[in-house]
Design an enzyme around this catalytic site. Sequence first.
Site: not given
Length: 429
Positions: A57, A59, A91, A161, A203, A211
């Site tokens: 993590h 921290e 943490c 778009a 599509t 992609l």
Amino acid sequence: MGERIAEHEDERFMAAAIRLSRWHTGRTSTNPSVGCVIVRDGVIVGRAVTALGGRPHAEPQALAEAGELARGATAYVTLEPCSHHGKTPPCADALIASGVGRVVISVTDPDVRVSGRGIAMLQEAGIEVTTGVLEEEGRQSLSGYLTRQTKNRPYVTLKLAVSADGMIGREGVGQVAITGPEARAQVQALRAETDAILVGIGTAIADDPLLTVRTPGLEAQSPVRIVLDPALALPLTSKLVETAKDVQVIVVAGEEVSPLGSEEGLPPSALPGISPTRGEIGKGPAPSSSDSNVPASANLGQGAVGEMSGRTEGGNTPADPTEMASRRAALESAGVEILYCNPYHPEVLLPALATRGISSLLVEGGAKTAKLFLEAGLVDRIQLYQAPVVIGEGGIESPLQATDIPSGFAHRGTYIFGADRLDEYERET
């Protein structure tokens, strides 16, 4: 006056932590990408972002960089420090052990194992805690994680778009470039920070998209690619299938084509099966990739397989069980994973994706797929690109225009990329 200066300093350093957190957005698996900076006497002495894959993590990494300078310093963290023992120690314990004098937090963690407990641990140790600094910005940076924790589904972005005459493509010609290179580069950046990208089978067949992220240096950040494919019609020679062993592809198939679908005592509702199949079927030799096993409907243009025809059934299913078994085996042999979960019930599909650690989803392909998610009320953000290009005759009408944004969405900003305009809207909570 001094109080305002202190508040300004908190915002300045929290803004740095939020910017830092975005470095690994979409690349920290089930964990959120958190930023942490350690500040002593107005100088940053340690900084870190959640590591790739989710551990370690932020921290403990930032504290390690600060070393002894952390004692008495202020830690700025974009998300409440964890308080539970998982694969790594809490943490909050690391911050207490380091001797920091103050912790500033942007967003409280909604995870029931943490929520408020991390703050309480710090305060009980005598550490001053300030929360809610740049909270709105912090929530935006953590939107995927927060949505998965509070709604049990990914944060969904719909990207469209649209041409000057209101079209998103042209029938029967595959991909049509509507936006310019600057806008397309921005979309690549969006893909790079998103866990998964989704298109409909219409599509996938009509455009044969890849992609992936193609920006040099960011290729490794390509998202999981998901296709709504009720009848397993994705061509074996498609770019998605041919690259499935390099970048993950999940095909969401109808429950009725599942090899378990006919088993007595197994209701369809049990089939989404949170994890896709891999190696469950097709133990025999896979057919060649000549696409000889593709149902006849797969050779037709967009919508031919019924990208949303029959909302509950989702397209035509080949009647021959042998052919379907062969299709399953061929796709799995190519590295495609199959998730049996009605493709056209996103309220079921999205939680199934969340259990796989997918916190953010980009819906990018197909007017009918976009409409499906909009009508289900499961879109959190809309990115609407408008371009001066005119499609003309044979155009595929956009399911959404700037003039008919659904109620409940707030306009967050307008951006110009070359000749194109991007308007961003976000669902109000």
